[in-house]
Design an enzyme around this catalytic site. Sequence first.
Site, short mmCIF file in Angstrom:
data_model
loop_
_atom_site.label_atom_id
_atom_site.label_comp_id
_atom_site.label_asym_id
_atom_site.label_seq_id
_atom_site.Cartn_x
_atom_site.Cartn_y
_atom_site.Cartn_z
N ARG A 58 61.48 -0.46 -12.42
CA ARG A 58 62.33 0.98 -12.47
C ARG A 58 63.83 0.56 -13.16
O ARG A 58 64.31 1.76 -13.38
CB ARG A 58 64.06 0.69 -10.86
CG ARG A 58 61.83 0.47 -8.87
CD ARG A 58 63.53 0.20 -8.11
NE ARG A 58 63.78 -1.55 -8.24
CZ ARG A 58 63.68 -2.02 -7.31
NH1 ARG A 58 62.62 -2.20 -6.82
NH2 ARG A 58 63.66 -3.98 -7.71
N GLU A 95 63.02 -17.93 -8.03
CA GLU A 95 64.24 -18.55 -6.68
C GLU A 95 62.80 -19.89 -6.35
O GLU A 95 63.39 -20.98 -6.17
CB GLU A 95 64.22 -18.15 -5.41
CG GLU A 95 65.44 -18.95 -4.74
CD GLU A 95 65.13 -18.10 -3.29
OE1 GLU A 95 65.73 -18.67 -2.32
OE2 GLU A 95 64.85 -16.77 -2.77
#
Lengths: 175, 175
Positions: A58, A95
Amino acid sequence: MDFTQFIRTIPDYPKPGIMFRDITTLISHPEGLSASVEALVSHYVPQNIDIVAGIEARGFIIGGAIAQRLGTGFIPVRKQGKLPWKTIGEDYELEYGMDRLEIHEDAIGAGARVLLIDDLIATGGTALAAATLIDRAGGMVVSAGFLVDLPELGGAGKLEDRDIPVHVLCAFDGE
Amino acid sequence: MDFTQFIRTIPDYPKPGIMFRDITTLISHPEGLSASVEALVSHYVPQNIDIVAGIEARGFIIGGAIAQRLGTGFIPVRKQGKLPWKTIGEDYELEYGMDRLEIHEDAIGAGARVLLIDDLIATGGTALAAATLIDRAGGMVVSAGFLVDLPELGGAGKLEDRDIPVHVLCAFDGE
Protein backbone atom coordinates in the site's frame (compact mmCIF):
# COMPACT_ATOMS: atom_id res chain seq x y z
CA MET A 1 -10.55 16.99 5.76
CA ASP A 2 -11.37 14.46 8.48
CA PHE A 3 -9.52 11.53 6.97
CA THR A 4 -10.91 9.07 9.50
CA GLN A 5 -14.38 9.42 7.98
CA PHE A 6 -13.14 8.00 4.67
CA ILE A 7 -11.42 4.99 6.26
CA ARG A 8 -13.39 1.76 6.67
CA THR A 9 -12.97 -0.14 9.91
CA ILE A 10 -13.26 -3.92 9.59
CA PRO A 11 -13.72 -5.62 12.97
CA ASP A 12 -11.91 -8.91 13.66
CA TYR A 13 -9.69 -8.74 10.58
CA PRO A 14 -7.28 -10.41 9.99
CA LYS A 15 -8.15 -12.12 13.29
CA PRO A 16 -10.51 -11.73 16.26
CA GLY A 17 -9.96 -8.60 18.31
CA ILE A 18 -8.20 -6.59 15.58
CA MET A 19 -9.93 -3.48 14.21
CA PHE A 20 -8.48 -3.26 10.69
CA ARG A 21 -8.27 0.26 9.23
CA ASP A 22 -8.91 -0.08 5.49
CA ILE A 23 -7.54 2.85 3.51
CA THR A 24 -8.86 1.58 0.16
CA THR A 25 -12.07 3.53 0.79
CA LEU A 26 -10.04 6.71 1.33
CA ILE A 27 -7.95 6.42 -1.82
CA SER A 28 -10.77 5.25 -4.07
CA HIS A 29 -12.47 8.58 -3.38
CA PRO A 30 -11.10 11.35 -5.66
CA GLU A 31 -10.98 13.98 -2.91
CA GLY A 32 -9.71 11.40 -0.43
CA LEU A 33 -6.71 10.50 -2.57
CA SER A 34 -6.05 14.08 -3.61
CA ALA A 35 -6.25 15.52 -0.09
CA SER A 36 -4.09 12.71 1.35
CA VAL A 37 -1.32 13.24 -1.16
CA GLU A 38 -1.55 17.05 -0.95
CA ALA A 39 -1.34 17.03 2.85
CA LEU A 40 1.82 14.93 2.84
CA VAL A 41 3.38 16.75 -0.11
CA SER A 42 2.85 20.19 1.46
CA HIS A 43 4.47 18.96 4.67
CA TYR A 44 7.50 17.61 2.82
CA VAL A 45 8.10 20.26 0.15
CA PRO A 46 10.38 22.31 2.47
CA GLN A 47 12.45 19.31 3.51
CA ASN A 48 14.59 18.88 0.40
CA ILE A 49 13.75 15.24 -0.07
CA ASP A 50 15.98 13.45 -2.60
CA ILE A 51 14.00 10.24 -2.94
CA VAL A 52 10.81 8.62 -1.63
CA ALA A 53 10.89 5.01 -0.41
CA GLY A 54 7.51 3.26 -0.25
CA ILE A 55 6.87 0.03 1.63
CA GLU A 56 5.14 -2.84 -0.24
CA ALA A 57 2.34 -2.80 -1.14
CA ARG A 58 0.00 0.00 0.00
CA GLY A 59 2.97 2.32 0.52
CA PHE A 60 3.57 2.13 -3.23
CA ILE A 61 0.23 3.80 -4.04
CA ILE A 62 0.75 6.88 -1.90
CA GLY A 63 4.54 6.89 -2.19
CA GLY A 64 4.56 6.96 -5.98
CA ALA A 65 2.12 9.86 -6.04
CA ILE A 66 4.12 11.81 -3.43
CA ALA A 67 7.42 11.24 -5.26
CA GLN A 68 5.94 12.45 -8.50
CA ARG A 69 4.56 15.58 -6.83
CA LEU A 70 7.83 16.29 -4.99
CA GLY A 71 9.77 15.84 -8.23
CA THR A 72 11.88 13.02 -6.78
CA GLY A 73 12.38 9.40 -7.77
CA PHE A 74 10.75 6.48 -5.98
CA ILE A 75 12.24 3.27 -4.65
CA PRO A 76 10.19 0.22 -3.66
CA VAL A 77 10.96 -1.48 -0.33
CA ARG A 78 9.79 -5.02 -1.09
CA LYS A 79 9.13 -8.36 0.53
CA GLN A 80 11.79 -11.02 0.12
CA GLY A 81 12.43 -12.35 -3.37
CA LYS A 82 10.43 -9.74 -5.28
CA LEU A 83 13.21 -7.52 -6.64
CA PRO A 84 15.04 -8.67 -9.78
CA TRP A 85 18.53 -7.20 -9.20
CA LYS A 86 21.11 -7.51 -6.38
CA THR A 87 19.51 -6.69 -3.05
CA ILE A 88 20.29 -6.04 0.58
CA GLY A 89 17.80 -7.31 3.13
CA GLU A 90 16.76 -6.79 6.71
CA ASP A 91 14.87 -9.27 8.88
CA TYR A 92 12.29 -8.09 11.37
CA GLU A 93 10.01 -9.70 13.90
CA LEU A 94 6.32 -10.21 13.38
CA GLU A 95 3.97 -11.20 16.17
CA TYR A 96 4.68 -14.81 15.21
CA GLY A 97 7.85 -15.44 13.27
CA MET A 98 10.00 -13.25 11.07
CA ASP A 99 9.73 -11.41 7.80
CA ARG A 100 12.28 -9.72 5.55
CA LEU A 101 12.39 -6.50 3.53
CA GLU A 102 14.72 -5.86 0.61
CA ILE A 103 15.89 -2.99 -1.58
CA HIS A 104 18.15 -2.96 -4.58
CA GLU A 105 21.72 -2.46 -3.41
CA ASP A 106 22.22 0.44 -5.85
CA ALA A 107 18.84 2.08 -5.23
CA ILE A 108 20.03 4.96 -3.03
CA GLY A 109 22.80 7.47 -3.66
CA ALA A 110 25.27 8.06 -0.81
CA GLY A 111 23.88 10.61 1.64
CA ALA A 112 20.49 10.82 -0.09
CA ARG A 113 17.72 12.37 2.00
CA VAL A 114 15.03 9.71 2.01
CA LEU A 115 11.34 10.10 2.86
CA LEU A 116 9.83 6.80 4.04
CA ILE A 117 6.13 6.30 3.20
CA ASP A 118 3.59 3.66 4.17
CA ASP A 119 -0.17 3.66 4.60
CA LEU A 120 -0.22 2.95 8.33
CA ILE A 121 2.08 2.77 11.33
CA ALA A 122 1.23 0.28 14.08
CA THR A 123 4.05 -1.32 16.10
CA GLY A 124 6.60 0.18 13.72
CA GLY A 125 8.48 -3.06 13.06
CA THR A 126 8.22 -2.80 9.30
CA ALA A 127 9.10 0.90 9.18
CA LEU A 128 12.10 0.42 11.49
CA ALA A 129 13.40 -2.43 9.33
CA ALA A 130 12.97 -0.26 6.23
CA ALA A 131 14.84 2.62 7.91
CA THR A 132 17.70 0.30 8.90
CA LEU A 133 17.91 -0.98 5.34
CA ILE A 134 18.02 2.55 3.92
CA ASP A 135 20.78 3.47 6.41
CA ARG A 136 22.77 0.41 5.38
CA ALA A 137 22.37 1.39 1.71
CA GLY A 138 23.96 4.78 2.44
CA GLY A 139 20.81 6.91 2.65
CA MET A 140 19.47 9.01 5.49
CA VAL A 141 15.81 8.69 6.48
CA VAL A 142 14.93 12.31 7.22
CA SER A 143 11.25 11.69 7.89
CA ALA A 144 8.49 9.10 7.74
CA GLY A 145 4.92 9.80 6.61
CA PHE A 146 1.79 7.70 7.04
CA LEU A 147 -1.91 8.12 6.36
CA VAL A 148 -2.88 6.48 9.65
CA ASP A 149 -1.32 6.12 13.10
CA LEU A 150 -2.39 3.58 15.71
CA PRO A 151 -0.79 5.41 18.65
CA GLU A 152 -1.52 2.72 21.25
CA LEU A 153 0.90 0.43 19.43
CA GLY A 154 3.75 2.91 19.77
CA GLY A 155 5.40 2.69 16.37
CA ALA A 156 5.68 6.44 15.77
CA GLY A 157 7.48 6.83 19.12
CA LYS A 158 9.99 4.14 18.16
CA LEU A 159 10.83 5.95 14.91
CA GLU A 160 11.21 9.24 16.77
CA ASP A 161 13.54 7.50 19.24
CA ARG A 162 15.71 6.83 16.18
CA ASP A 163 15.59 10.57 15.30
CA ILE A 164 13.15 10.02 12.45
CA PRO A 165 10.32 12.57 12.69
CA VAL A 166 6.90 11.12 11.92
CA HIS A 167 4.03 12.90 10.18
CA VAL A 168 0.57 11.29 10.07
CA LEU A 169 -2.75 12.48 8.67
CA CYS A 170 -5.00 10.85 11.26
CA ALA A 171 -5.05 8.43 14.17
CA PHE A 172 -7.35 5.76 15.59
CA ASP A 173 -7.42 4.66 19.19
CA GLY A 174 -8.31 1.06 20.01
CA GLU A 175 -12.09 1.40 19.71
CA MET B 1 12.46 10.93 -23.51
CA ASP B 2 13.75 7.54 -24.64
CA PHE B 3 12.31 5.52 -21.78
CA THR B 4 14.18 2.36 -22.80
CA GLN B 5 17.48 3.95 -21.81
CA PHE B 6 16.34 4.21 -18.18
CA ILE B 7 15.16 0.60 -17.96
CA ARG B 8 17.60 -2.07 -16.78
CA THR B 9 17.61 -5.38 -18.62
CA ILE B 10 18.46 -8.40 -16.46
CA PRO B 11 19.29 -11.49 -18.53
CA ASP B 12 18.04 -14.89 -17.40
CA TYR B 13 15.67 -13.54 -14.73
CA PRO B 14 13.53 -15.03 -13.31
CA LYS B 15 14.78 -18.02 -15.32
CA PRO B 16 17.17 -18.81 -18.18
CA GLY B 17 16.25 -17.25 -21.50
CA ILE B 18 14.10 -14.45 -20.09
CA MET B 19 15.26 -10.83 -20.52
CA PHE B 20 13.67 -9.10 -17.54
CA ARG B 21 12.88 -5.39 -18.04
CA ASP B 22 13.42 -3.72 -14.66
CA ILE B 23 11.52 -0.44 -14.37
CA THR B 24 12.90 0.37 -10.89
CA THR B 25 15.81 2.20 -12.54
CA LEU B 26 13.34 4.33 -14.52
CA ILE B 27 11.19 5.34 -11.58
CA SER B 28 14.05 5.90 -9.14
CA HIS B 29 15.25 8.66 -11.47
CA PRO B 30 13.38 11.95 -10.85
CA GLU B 31 12.99 12.79 -14.53
CA GLY B 32 12.22 9.16 -15.33
CA LEU B 33 9.31 9.01 -12.92
CA SER B 34 8.07 12.46 -13.79
CA ALA B 35 8.20 11.96 -17.56
CA SER B 36 6.55 8.52 -17.31
CA VAL B 37 3.63 9.83 -15.28
CA GLU B 38 3.29 12.99 -17.40
CA ALA B 39 3.25 11.05 -20.66
CA LEU B 40 0.45 8.78 -19.46
CA VAL B 41 -1.49 11.59 -17.77
CA SER B 42 -1.42 13.82 -20.84
CA HIS B 43 -2.70 10.91 -22.96
CA TYR B 44 -5.57 10.23 -20.55
CA VAL B 45 -6.69 13.73 -19.57
CA PRO B 46 -9.14 13.97 -22.51
CA GLN B 47 -10.70 10.57 -21.80
CA ASN B 48 -12.89 11.45 -18.81
CA ILE B 49 -11.51 8.70 -16.61
CA ASP B 50 -13.54 8.10 -13.43
CA ILE B 51 -11.11 5.84 -11.60
CA VAL B 52 -7.67 4.29 -12.06
CA ALA B 53 -7.15 0.58 -11.30
CA GLY B 54 -3.53 -0.48 -10.70
CA ILE B 55 -2.34 -4.07 -10.74
CA GLU B 56 -0.29 -5.31 -7.75
CA ALA B 57 2.44 -4.40 -7.10
CA ARG B 58 4.37 -2.23 -9.59
CA GLY B 59 1.11 -0.97 -11.08
CA PHE B 60 0.40 0.67 -7.72
CA ILE B 61 3.41 2.99 -8.00
CA ILE B 62 2.52 4.46 -11.38
CA GLY B 63 -1.24 4.05 -10.98
CA GLY B 64 -1.43 6.01 -7.72
CA ALA B 65 0.54 8.87 -9.23
CA ILE B 66 -1.62 8.93 -12.37
CA ALA B 67 -4.87 8.85 -10.38
CA GLN B 68 -3.72 11.74 -8.24
CA ARG B 69 -2.77 13.76 -11.31
CA LEU B 70 -6.03 12.96 -13.13
CA GLY B 71 -8.02 13.90 -10.03
CA THR B 72 -9.61 10.46 -9.77
CA GLY B 73 -9.58 7.80 -7.08
CA PHE B 74 -7.46 4.66 -7.22
CA ILE B 75 -8.39 1.03 -6.70
CA PRO B 76 -5.88 -1.76 -6.13
CA VAL B 77 -6.23 -4.99 -8.11
CA ARG B 78 -4.57 -7.42 -5.74
CA LYS B 79 -3.35 -11.00 -5.49
CA GLN B 80 -5.61 -13.46 -3.70
CA GLY B 81 -6.18 -12.94 0.02
CA LYS B 82 -4.67 -9.45 0.29
CA LEU B 83 -7.83 -7.31 0.47
CA PRO B 84 -9.58 -6.98 3.83
CA TRP B 85 -13.21 -6.56 2.75
CA LYS B 86 -15.58 -8.64 0.57
CA THR B 87 -14.00 -9.36 -2.80
CA ILE B 88 -14.73 -10.74 -6.22
CA GLY B 89 -11.96 -12.73 -7.91
CA GLU B 90 -10.88 -13.91 -11.31
CA ASP B 91 -8.56 -16.83 -12.01
CA TYR B 92 -6.10 -16.69 -14.85
CA GLU B 93 -3.51 -18.98 -16.33
CA LEU B 94 0.20 -18.62 -15.80
CA GLU B 95 2.77 -20.52 -17.82
CA TYR B 96 2.55 -23.25 -15.17
CA GLY B 97 -0.57 -23.28 -13.04
CA MET B 98 -3.10 -20.62 -12.13
CA ASP B 99 -3.21 -17.35 -10.22
CA ARG B 100 -6.08 -15.17 -9.01
CA LEU B 101 -6.73 -11.41 -8.88
CA GLU B 102 -9.24 -9.75 -6.57
CA ILE B 103 -10.92 -6.38 -6.08
CA HIS B 104 -13.30 -5.21 -3.39
CA GLU B 105 -16.86 -5.92 -4.53
CA ASP B 106 -17.87 -2.28 -3.83
CA ALA B 107 -14.76 -0.70 -5.34
CA ILE B 108 -16.28 0.48 -8.64
CA GLY B 109 -19.41 2.50 -9.25
CA ALA B 110 -21.83 1.21 -11.90
CA GLY B 111 -20.73 2.36 -15.35
CA ALA B 112 -17.49 3.92 -14.09
CA ARG B 113 -14.92 4.62 -16.79
CA VAL B 114 -11.85 2.74 -15.58
CA LEU B 115 -8.23 3.21 -16.67
CA LEU B 116 -6.19 0.04 -16.09
CA ILE B 117 -2.49 0.59 -15.27
CA ASP B 118 0.47 -1.74 -14.88
CA ASP B 119 4.19 -1.40 -15.42
CA LEU B 120 4.50 -3.87 -18.29
CA ILE B 121 2.38 -5.88 -20.70
CA ALA B 122 3.70 -9.24 -21.86
CA THR B 123 1.23 -12.05 -22.69
CA GLY B 124 -1.61 -9.95 -21.29
CA GLY B 125 -3.00 -12.67 -19.02
CA THR B 126 -2.94 -10.52 -15.91
CA ALA B 127 -4.37 -7.45 -17.62
CA LEU B 128 -7.16 -9.46 -19.25
CA ALA B 129 -8.11 -11.00 -15.89
CA ALA B 130 -8.14 -7.54 -14.32
CA ALA B 131 -10.35 -6.21 -17.15
CA THR B 132 -12.79 -9.11 -16.72
CA LEU B 133 -12.94 -8.45 -13.00
CA ILE B 134 -13.65 -4.75 -13.53
CA ASP B 135 -16.40 -5.62 -16.04
CA ARG B 136 -17.96 -8.01 -13.52
CA ALA B 137 -17.86 -5.29 -10.86
CA GLY B 138 -19.91 -3.02 -13.13
CA GLY B 139 -17.12 -0.82 -14.49
CA MET B 140 -15.99 -0.27 -18.06
CA VAL B 141 -12.27 -0.47 -18.91
CA VAL B 142 -11.93 2.36 -21.39
CA SER B 143 -8.16 2.05 -21.81
CA ALA B 144 -5.06 0.35 -20.48
CA GLY B 145 -1.69 2.05 -20.01
CA PHE B 146 1.74 0.53 -19.47
CA LEU B 147 5.31 1.76 -19.24
CA VAL B 148 6.65 -1.14 -21.30
CA ASP B 149 5.29 -3.40 -24.02
CA LEU B 150 6.84 -6.70 -25.08
CA PRO B 151 5.11 -6.86 -28.46
CA GLU B 152 6.35 -10.35 -29.38
CA LEU B 153 4.21 -11.76 -26.57
CA GLY B 154 1.03 -10.25 -28.02
CA GLY B 155 -0.70 -8.97 -24.88
CA ALA B 156 -1.56 -5.53 -26.25
CA GLY B 157 -3.26 -7.13 -29.24
CA LYS B 158 -5.37 -9.32 -26.96
CA LEU B 159 -6.61 -6.29 -25.04
CA GLU B 160 -7.40 -4.46 -28.27
CA ASP B 161 -9.35 -7.54 -29.45
CA ARG B 162 -11.51 -6.91 -26.38
CA ASP B 163 -12.00 -3.26 -27.49
CA ILE B 164 -9.61 -1.94 -24.85
CA PRO B 165 -7.19 0.56 -26.45
CA VAL B 166 -3.62 0.22 -25.19
CA HIS B 167 -1.13 3.04 -24.70
CA VAL B 168 2.52 2.23 -23.94
CA LEU B 169 5.57 4.44 -23.46
CA CYS B 170 8.14 2.10 -24.96
CA ALA B 171 8.65 -1.42 -26.26
CA PHE B 172 11.40 -4.03 -26.26
CA ASP B 173 11.78 -6.78 -28.79
CA GLY B 174 13.26 -10.11 -27.78
CA GLU B 175 16.92 -9.07 -27.83
